[in-house]
Design a protein around this motif. Structure first.
Motif, short mmCIF file in Angstrom:
data_model
loop_
_atom_site.label_atom_id
_atom_site.label_comp_id
_atom_site.label_asym_id
_atom_site.label_seq_id
_atom_site.Cartn_x
_atom_site.Cartn_y
_atom_site.Cartn_z
N ALA A 62 18.52 -14.90 25.96
CA ALA A 62 17.51 -15.12 27.00
C ALA A 62 16.12 -15.05 26.38
O ALA A 62 15.93 -14.58 25.26
CB ALA A 62 17.66 -14.05 28.09
N LEU A 63 15.14 -15.53 27.13
CA LEU A 63 13.76 -15.52 26.66
C LEU A 63 13.37 -14.15 26.13
O LEU A 63 13.68 -13.12 26.74
CB LEU A 63 12.83 -15.91 27.82
N LEU A 64 12.68 -14.14 24.98
CA LEU A 64 12.18 -12.94 24.30
C LEU A 64 13.27 -12.15 23.59
O LEU A 64 13.03 -11.02 23.15
CB LEU A 64 11.39 -12.03 25.24
N THR A 65 14.47 -12.73 23.48
CA THR A 65 15.47 -12.10 22.63
C THR A 65 15.06 -12.25 21.16
O THR A 65 14.72 -13.36 20.72
CB THR A 65 16.85 -12.75 22.82
N ASN A 66 15.05 -11.15 20.45
CA ASN A 66 14.83 -11.20 19.00
C ASN A 66 16.19 -11.46 18.36
O ASN A 66 17.00 -10.55 18.19
CB ASN A 66 14.24 -9.88 18.51
N VAL A 67 16.45 -12.73 18.07
CA VAL A 67 17.82 -13.19 17.75
C VAL A 67 18.39 -12.49 16.55
O VAL A 67 19.57 -12.12 16.53
CB VAL A 67 17.82 -14.72 17.54
N ASP A 68 17.62 -12.29 15.53
CA ASP A 68 18.10 -11.59 14.33
C ASP A 68 17.06 -10.53 13.98
O ASP A 68 16.34 -10.64 12.99
CB ASP A 68 18.31 -12.57 13.19
N ALA A 69 17.01 -9.51 14.81
CA ALA A 69 15.89 -8.57 14.78
C ALA A 69 15.75 -7.85 13.44
O ALA A 69 14.63 -7.62 12.97
CB ALA A 69 16.05 -7.54 15.90
N ASN A 101 0.80 -1.22 0.00
CA ASN A 101 0.00 0.00 0.00
C ASN A 101 0.84 1.27 0.00
O ASN A 101 0.28 2.37 -0.06
CB ASN A 101 -0.91 0.02 1.23
N HIS A 102 2.16 1.15 0.08
CA HIS A 102 3.04 2.32 0.21
C HIS A 102 2.63 3.18 1.39
O HIS A 102 2.59 4.41 1.31
CB HIS A 102 3.04 3.16 -1.07
N THR A 103 2.35 2.54 2.51
CA THR A 103 1.91 3.26 3.70
C THR A 103 3.10 3.70 4.54
O THR A 103 3.90 2.85 4.95
CB THR A 103 0.99 2.38 4.56
N PRO A 104 3.26 5.00 4.81
CA PRO A 104 4.35 5.44 5.68
C PRO A 104 4.08 5.01 7.12
O PRO A 104 3.07 5.39 7.71
CB PRO A 104 4.34 6.96 5.53
N MET A 105 4.99 4.20 7.67
CA MET A 105 4.75 3.61 8.98
C MET A 105 6.09 3.29 9.63
O MET A 105 6.98 2.73 9.00
CB MET A 105 3.94 2.32 8.81
N VAL A 106 6.22 3.68 10.89
CA VAL A 106 7.39 3.32 11.70
C VAL A 106 6.95 2.24 12.68
O VAL A 106 6.07 2.47 13.51
CB VAL A 106 7.97 4.54 12.44
N ILE A 107 7.57 1.09 12.56
CA ILE A 107 7.26 -0.04 13.43
C ILE A 107 8.42 -0.22 14.40
O ILE A 107 9.56 -0.41 13.99
CB ILE A 107 7.07 -1.33 12.62
N THR A 108 8.13 -0.12 15.69
CA THR A 108 9.14 -0.40 16.71
C THR A 108 8.75 -1.69 17.42
O THR A 108 7.58 -2.03 17.55
CB THR A 108 9.25 0.74 17.73
N ALA A 109 9.76 -2.42 17.87
CA ALA A 109 9.51 -3.63 18.64
C ALA A 109 10.50 -3.67 19.79
O ALA A 109 11.68 -3.31 19.64
CB ALA A 109 9.66 -4.88 17.77
N GLY A 110 10.03 -4.11 20.94
CA GLY A 110 10.92 -4.26 22.08
C GLY A 110 11.94 -5.37 21.84
O GLY A 110 11.78 -6.23 20.98
N GLN A 111 13.00 -5.31 22.61
CA GLN A 111 14.08 -6.30 22.54
C GLN A 111 14.54 -6.59 23.97
O GLN A 111 14.39 -5.75 24.88
CB GLN A 111 15.23 -5.73 21.67
N GLN A 112 15.06 -7.76 24.18
CA GLN A 112 15.60 -8.13 25.48
C GLN A 112 16.67 -7.12 25.92
O GLN A 112 17.23 -6.39 25.09
CB GLN A 112 16.20 -9.54 25.39
N VAL A 113 16.94 -7.03 27.23
CA VAL A 113 17.98 -6.11 27.70
C VAL A 113 19.31 -6.49 27.06
O VAL A 113 19.58 -7.67 26.78
CB VAL A 113 18.09 -6.12 29.24
N ARG A 114 20.15 -5.51 26.86
CA ARG A 114 21.40 -5.76 26.15
C ARG A 114 22.29 -6.79 26.86
O ARG A 114 22.98 -7.57 26.21
CB ARG A 114 22.16 -4.44 25.97
N ALA A 115 22.24 -6.78 28.19
CA ALA A 115 23.11 -7.70 28.95
C ALA A 115 22.77 -9.16 28.71
O ALA A 115 23.61 -10.03 28.95
CB ALA A 115 23.04 -7.37 30.44
#
Length: 540
Positions: free
Chosen positions: A108-115, A88-102
């Motif tokens: 660890a659980l909920l790590t986005n391995v290859d975000a 649709n050529h829709t301008p959109m910024v998608i953010t997603a949470g990521q596990q803490v850097r440490a």
């Protein structure tokens, strides 16, 4: 001291982005903590619904939408809707949470391995800032990329411990500079290129204009009309477009091109030059072998999308902003007489056939004629009833910009969600969503958001109890015996009431028209109207 969170919200305020669509998870809580009073959070009960609402909101308002998803699982849930937003050529910024850097290295659980890989290739850009201090600049870059041609979704992965990091004086100043930057790309094509195209149009014996959804999205509707009138060109709509790029009640409008090679080429027979504006060349489905164009016909493409220009199988392409280029092209052309290849099809909507019995279930023609007759002229239409789209286009003629949305991506789940987002973005307009009973199930939880936020959307469900468009494809492609195409036992009214939406079942055309008129006049919340119909197979 300024925190990353504070800098992010200041950047969003500076851009006028104060609505966030999302479905929160634990990795998003640090961003959402102490959510500012001047922002609005629109909750979708599933991530694809959040993206679909953002898609409708961005298209209806002409602004960039912000979506907040839940790390890898949330992005995965949303991907079908992201694919639609890209088409649709829709301008959109998608953010997603990521596990803490440490804990990212140990996965660890909920790590986005290859975000940054997960949302590709549906996004223009995917990024995870290397430091917390880089989040504001990365977010600013995301907005710039989403808003420049070709517009589309971009993605940022943001570790959850970044938001409480404090910025020093220099870092805070850099964040303010990032918030204040603007990127403008509404540039016309170079003068010689426009002059060459104008000369080609002037020399053509019988040129034709084909418009796409980007004409509407880029504010080039009036410019397209002016060009067609100046040169006297008949106008076709490009197939499978998410928006309408030319008034369908105009004397030069001819209809929608068929979405297949052979019939599309046959439709353009007799034209020596095809000018395509704001659409690919062409969006086809299904496959019907044949030439792209009739023998002896040339093509020129004007698009702001370099990808569309590069992959066009025929013709020359000009990559530039649509509105300024069309305006300059019109200035260069001498006025021509209207074409003599037959009357336009856009003068009046089709009349309802009086010979059809007024029984339940209604025919699709009877039902859509009733809906069209009862909806106000200023309606913003959202359509995701694939098997009935042709009939809809007969009875509803879009006569003003920003008044029709469907998806060019082919994935279901757009309609209910986009209608809610569109209404939240344009509360002054009645929004009517025509969504098939099968399509509705892909985003059914959007009904809860409509009720919770009291969005007065009129949902009309033409219910035929099957995936009718797939049955048509099955006959067309000679694939009999396919399972899973019937949908018995769906009670749309019960589902709607379960989500807090007022619901009615129309018994005949008069009742349906009465329900639509009442629902579109109301402002106190959504209404769903189930209209049992028979199936009419579409045609190419």
């Amino acid at each position: 001291m300024t925190t990353v969170r504070a800098a992010v919200f200041e950047l969003l305020r500076a851009r006028g982005v104060t609505t966030v669509f999302g479905n929160p998870g634990s990795t998003e809580l640090p961003f959402l903590r102490d959510f500012p009073d001047d922002f609005r959070y629109v909750l979708g009960l599933q991530e694809a619904v959040a993206v679909g609402m953002a898609d409708g909101h961005a298209q209806a308002t002409g602004t960039t939408a912000l979506v907040n998803l839940h790390t890898a699982p949330g992005v995965g849930n949303a991907m079908g809707a992201v694919v639609n937003a890209a088409a649709n050529h829709t301008p959109m910024v998608i953010t997603a949470g990521q596990q803490v850097r440490a804990m990212m290295t140990m996965e660890a659980l909920l790590t986005n391995v290859d975000a940054t890989t997960l949302p590709r290739p549906a996004v223009k850009w995917a990024y995870e800032p290397p430091r917390p201090q880089d989040v504001p600049a990365a977010l600013a870059r995301a907005f710039h990329l989403a808003e420049t041609a070709p517009r589309g979704p971009v993605f940022l992965s943001l570790p959850m411990d970044d938001f409480d990091v404090e910025l020093d004086e220099a870092e805070a100043a850099a964040a303010r500079h990032a918030a204040g930057r603007r990127v403008t790309d509404e540039t016309a094509a170079a003068g010689p290129a426009v002059a060459a195209l104008a000369a080609r149009l002037a020399a053509a014996r019988n040129p034709v204009l084909v418009t796409g959804g980007s004409v509407d999205a880029e504010g080039a509707w009036d410019a397209a009309v002016a060009l067609a009138e100046r040169r006297g060109m008949p106008v076709w709509a490009s197939p499978i477009e998410g928006r309408v790029g030319f008034p369908e009640d105009h004397r030069l409008y001819r209809g929608v091109l068929p979405p297949a090679l052979a019939p599309l080429a046959a439709t353009l027979q007799g034209h020596d030059l095809v000018l395509v504006v704001g659409a690919p060349v062409f969006r086809y489905y299904p496959y019907v072998p044949g030439p792209v164009l009739p023998e002896g016909t040339g093509l020129a493409l004007l698009t702001s999308d370099p990808g569309e220009a590069a992959r066009a199988p025929v013709g020359d392409a000009l990559v530039a902003g649509l509105r300024p280029t069309l305006e300059r092209l019109t200035e260069l052309l001498d006025k021509s007489e209207a074409p003599g290849d037959g009357p336009g099809t856009g003068a009046e909507p089709a009349e309802q056939a009086g010979a059809e019995p007024d029984t339940e279930p209604m025919s699709a023609r009877t039902a859509l004629a009733a809906v069209a007759s009862a909806a106000p002229p200023e309606t913003l239409w959202v359509n995701e009833s694939p098997s009935n789209l042709q009939i809809f286009r007969e009875f509803v003629r879009i006569d003003r910009p920003g008044s029709f949305l469907t998806t060019a991506g082919g994935g279901l789940g757009f309609g209910l969600a986009a209608a809610v987002g569109a209404q939240l973005g344009r509360p002054e307009r009645p929004v009517v969503a025509l969504v098939g009973d099968g399509s509705a199930q892909y985003a059914i939880t959007a009904l809860w958001t409509a009720a919770a936020y009291r969005a007065p959307v009129t949902f009309v469900i033409p219910a035929n109890g099957e995936y009718a468009i797939l049955k048509w494809f099955g006959r067309f492609e000679n694939t009999p015996g396919v399972p899973g195409l019937d949908l018995p036992g769906l009670d749309l009214c019960a589902l709607a009431r379960g989500y807090g939406v007022t619901a009615h079942r129309a018994t005949d055309a008069a009742h349906l028209a009465e329900l639509v008129a009442a629902a579109t006049a109301a402002t106190d919340g959504p209404v769903l109207i189930e209209a049992p119909i028979t199936t009419v197979p579409p045609s190419l």
